[in-house]
Write a protein that holds these residues in place. Structure first.
Motif, PDB file in Angstrom:
ATOM      1  N   ILE A 195      12.374  -8.468 -10.317  1.00  0.00           N
ATOM      2  CA  ILE A 195      13.036  -6.961 -10.464  1.00  0.00           C
ATOM      3  C   ILE A 195      12.494  -6.369  -9.264  1.00  0.00           C
ATOM      4  N   VAL A 196      13.602  -5.339  -9.004  1.00  0.00           N
ATOM      5  CA  VAL A 196      13.060  -4.542  -7.757  1.00  0.00           C
ATOM      6  C   VAL A 196      13.170  -3.006  -7.948  1.00  0.00           C
ATOM      7  N   ILE A 197      12.019  -2.139  -8.608  1.00  0.00           N
ATOM      8  CA  ILE A 197      12.356  -0.775  -8.294  1.00  0.00           C
ATOM      9  C   ILE A 197      12.265  -0.090  -7.132  1.00  0.00           C
ATOM     10  N   ASP A 198      12.289   0.358  -7.229  1.00  0.00           N
ATOM     11  CA  ASP A 198      12.983   1.436  -5.647  1.00  0.00           C
ATOM     12  C   ASP A 198      12.263   2.578  -5.883  1.00  0.00           C
ATOM     13  N   ASN A 199      11.266   2.751  -5.334  1.00  0.00           N
ATOM     14  CA  ASN A 199      10.204   4.024  -5.570  1.00  0.00           C
ATOM     15  C   ASN A 199      10.772   5.471  -3.855  1.00  0.00           C
ATOM     16  N   SER A 200      11.549   4.866  -3.765  1.00  0.00           N
ATOM     17  CA  SER A 200      11.786   6.012  -1.999  1.00  0.00           C
ATOM     18  C   SER A 200      12.288   7.328  -2.717  1.00  0.00           C
ATOM     19  N   GLY A 201      12.669   7.453  -4.145  1.00  0.00           N
ATOM     20  CA  GLY A 201      13.471   8.535  -4.259  1.00  0.00           C
ATOM     21  C   GLY A 201      12.124   9.504  -4.661  1.00  0.00           C
ATOM     22  N   SER A 202      12.270  10.325  -6.066  1.00  0.00           N
ATOM     23  CA  SER A 202      11.696  10.671  -6.635  1.00  0.00           C
ATOM     24  C   SER A 202      10.842  10.472  -7.898  1.00  0.00           C
TER      25      SER A 202
ATOM     26  N   LYS B 133       6.444 -14.792 -14.772  1.00  0.00           N
ATOM     27  CA  LYS B 133       8.079 -14.742 -14.753  1.00  0.00           C
ATOM     28  C   LYS B 133       7.607 -13.244 -15.677  1.00  0.00           C
ATOM     29  N   PRO B 134       8.689 -12.113 -14.575  1.00  0.00           N
ATOM     30  CA  PRO B 134       9.557 -12.023 -14.391  1.00  0.00           C
ATOM     31  C   PRO B 134       8.126 -11.508 -13.038  1.00  0.00           C
ATOM     32  N   ILE B 135       8.928 -11.295 -11.381  1.00  0.00           N
ATOM     33  CA  ILE B 135       7.598 -10.484 -11.228  1.00  0.00           C
ATOM     34  C   ILE B 135       8.941  -9.834 -10.226  1.00  0.00           C
ATOM     35  N   ILE B 136       7.770  -8.111 -10.467  1.00  0.00           N
ATOM     36  CA  ILE B 136       8.291  -6.836  -9.893  1.00  0.00           C
ATOM     37  C   ILE B 136       7.843  -6.527  -8.858  1.00  0.00           C
ATOM     38  N   VAL B 137       8.619  -6.177  -8.036  1.00  0.00           N
ATOM     39  CA  VAL B 137       8.494  -5.768  -6.649  1.00  0.00           C
ATOM     40  C   VAL B 137       8.622  -3.920  -6.404  1.00  0.00           C
ATOM     41  N   VAL B 138       7.397  -2.970  -6.035  1.00  0.00           N
ATOM     42  CA  VAL B 138       7.492  -1.831  -6.533  1.00  0.00           C
ATOM     43  C   VAL B 138       7.869  -1.808  -5.152  1.00  0.00           C
ATOM     44  N   TRP B 139       9.300  -1.127  -4.286  1.00  0.00           N
ATOM     45  CA  TRP B 139       9.520  -1.310  -2.772  1.00  0.00           C
ATOM     46  C   TRP B 139       9.539   0.189  -2.725  1.00  0.00           C
ATOM     47  N   VAL B 140       9.422   0.624  -0.747  1.00  0.00           N
ATOM     48  CA  VAL B 140       9.047   1.399  -0.795  1.00  0.00           C
ATOM     49  C   VAL B 140      10.145   1.650   0.703  1.00  0.00           C
ATOM     50  N   ASP B 141      11.383   2.375   1.059  1.00  0.00           N
ATOM     51  CA  ASP B 141      11.417   2.119   2.549  1.00  0.00           C
ATOM     52  C   ASP B 141      10.296   2.406   3.380  1.00  0.00           C
TER      53      ASP B 141
ATOM     54  N   GLN C 127      -0.623  -6.020   4.952  1.00  0.00           N
ATOM     55  CA  GLN C 127       0.164  -6.357   4.938  1.00  0.00           C
ATOM     56  C   GLN C 127       1.322  -7.694   4.759  1.00  0.00           C
ATOM     57  N   MET C 128       1.615  -8.360   4.180  1.00  0.00           N
ATOM     58  CA  MET C 128       3.564  -8.746   4.047  1.00  0.00           C
ATOM     59  C   MET C 128       3.821  -7.879   4.111  1.00  0.00           C
ATOM     60  N   SER C 129       5.091  -8.022   4.508  1.00  0.00           N
ATOM     61  CA  SER C 129       6.280  -7.290   4.528  1.00  0.00           C
ATOM     62  C   SER C 129       7.296  -6.426   2.814  1.00  0.00           C
ATOM     63  N   LEU C 130       7.334  -5.290   2.688  1.00  0.00           N
ATOM     64  CA  LEU C 130       7.378  -4.630   1.424  1.00  0.00           C
ATOM     65  C   LEU C 130       9.001  -5.760   1.656  1.00  0.00           C
ATOM     66  N   ASP C 131       9.732  -5.479   3.115  1.00  0.00           N
ATOM     67  CA  ASP C 131      11.204  -6.295   2.634  1.00  0.00           C
ATOM     68  C   ASP C 131      11.162  -7.326   2.272  1.00  0.00           C
TER      69      ASP C 131
ATOM     70  N   ILE D  92       0.885  -0.982   0.041  1.00  0.00           N
ATOM     71  CA  ILE D  92      -0.025  -0.006  -0.363  1.00  0.00           C
ATOM     72  C   ILE D  92       0.709   1.340  -0.541  1.00  0.00           C
ATOM     73  N   ALA D  93       0.496   2.434  -1.052  1.00  0.00           N
ATOM     74  CA  ALA D  93       1.225   2.687  -1.138  1.00  0.00           C
ATOM     75  C   ALA D  93       2.858   3.176  -1.407  1.00  0.00           C
ATOM     76  N   SER D  94       3.119   2.028  -2.014  1.00  0.00           N
ATOM     77  CA  SER D  94       3.930   2.391  -2.763  1.00  0.00           C
ATOM     78  C   SER D  94       4.803   2.471  -4.181  1.00  0.00           C
ATOM     79  N   GLY D  95       3.599   2.800  -4.433  1.00  0.00           N
ATOM     80  CA  GLY D  95       3.884   3.691  -6.245  1.00  0.00           C
ATOM     81  C   GLY D  95       3.562   1.881  -7.150  1.00  0.00           C
ATOM     82  N   LYS D  96       2.605   1.042  -6.682  1.00  0.00           N
ATOM     83  CA  LYS D  96       2.155   0.243  -7.576  1.00  0.00           C
ATOM     84  C   LYS D  96       1.786   0.586  -8.680  1.00  0.00           C
ATOM     85  N   SER D  97       1.051   1.763  -8.036  1.00  0.00           N
ATOM     86  CA  SER D  97      -0.348   1.865  -9.526  1.00  0.00           C
ATOM     87  C   SER D  97       0.708   2.684 -10.166  1.00  0.00           C
TER      88      SER D  97
END
Length: 237
Positions: free
Chosen positions: A174-181, A128-136, A162-166, A10-15
């Motif tokens: 594949i991980v997309i880090d959406n913690s930045g801009s 496959k692949p599975i992409i996870v949009v991650w945020v701190d 929800q399950m932990s994003l970590d 939730i609120a990670s930026g997946k959408s």
């Protein structure tokens, strides 16, 4: 055919990432939209949920008050699991059917936008692949509070439901880090897009026929299971 799994929290930026794929012309199977359809008034999913949670979850027009239902399940893990069990067969069938239609059209890449990809267990096996949009965690908390106008405790309750994003991050291809801009995220997306739309590897090519067959078989099984388990009004036979 390549079936890409897209998930996050939730609120990670997946959408946002899903919309970027859509803007590039990649067909999206959105589990949230499927879930909305299976809860429409009069459907089998609607009848099962109303029977379990009572008429108090309904609006005056008979549709499910999603906000009210959300408050109930976010604050009670048992009720959340109950809701998932009730709707899982309907949502699975809806997703399989959408994938099947896109496969028939000859789509080479399909993105499954599924928030509960890992929770659904079987879904991640043929994506496959599975992409996870991650945020701190702190950024996720602040974005959720701002987006939904809720308190810190309410936001934490939703995140903890929800399950932990970590953990999801460790399961991703594949991980997309959406913690930045937003621009930083778009740069990562460009690289990911090139990767998932590139030619199939020999291994993927060898498995692509099997994957397509698995999709077809899954749809058939889902249809038969739903027909055997439910009659036209959604009640158990």
């Amino acid at each position: 055919m390549r079936i890409v799994g897209l998930t996050g929290g939730i609120a990670s930026g997946k959408s946002t990432v899903s919309n970027l794929f859509k803007a590039k012309g990649i067909p999206i199977v959105d589990a949230d939209l499927v879930a909305r359809d299976v809860l429409k008034k009069g459907t089998g999913g609607w009848k099962r949920v109303v029977a379990a949670f009572g008429p108090d979850i309904l609006q005056e027009n008979g549709e499910v008050d999603r906000a009210h239902l959300g408050q109930i399940v976010f604050s009670d893990p048992d009720k959340r699991q109950l809701l998932n069990r009730l709707l899982a067969p309907f949502i699975s069938y809806g997703i399989f059917w959408e994938v099947f239609k896109l496969w028939i059209k000859g789509c080479k890449v399909i993105v499954l936008d599924i928030p509960l990809l890992f929770e659904a267990k079987r879904m991640d096996r043929w994506s496959k692949p599975i992409i996870v949009v991650w945020v701190d965690p702190e950024t996720q908390l602040q974005r959720l509070m701002t987006r939904d106008g809720i308190s810190e405790q309410q936001a934490r309750n939703r995140i903890n439901a929800q399950m932990s994003l970590d953990w999801k991050k460790t399961q991703a291809n594949i991980v997309i880090d959406n913690s930045g801009s937003h621009e930083e995220m778009k740069q990562q997306f460009s690289q990911v897009f090139a990767q998932v739309t590139g030619p199939l590897t020999w291994t993927e090519f060898a498995l692509s026929g099997h994957g397509a067959l698995l999709t077809l078989v899954s749809v058939v099984v889902a249809v038969v299971a739903c027909r055997n388990l439910f009659n036209n009004d959604g009640t158990k036979q």
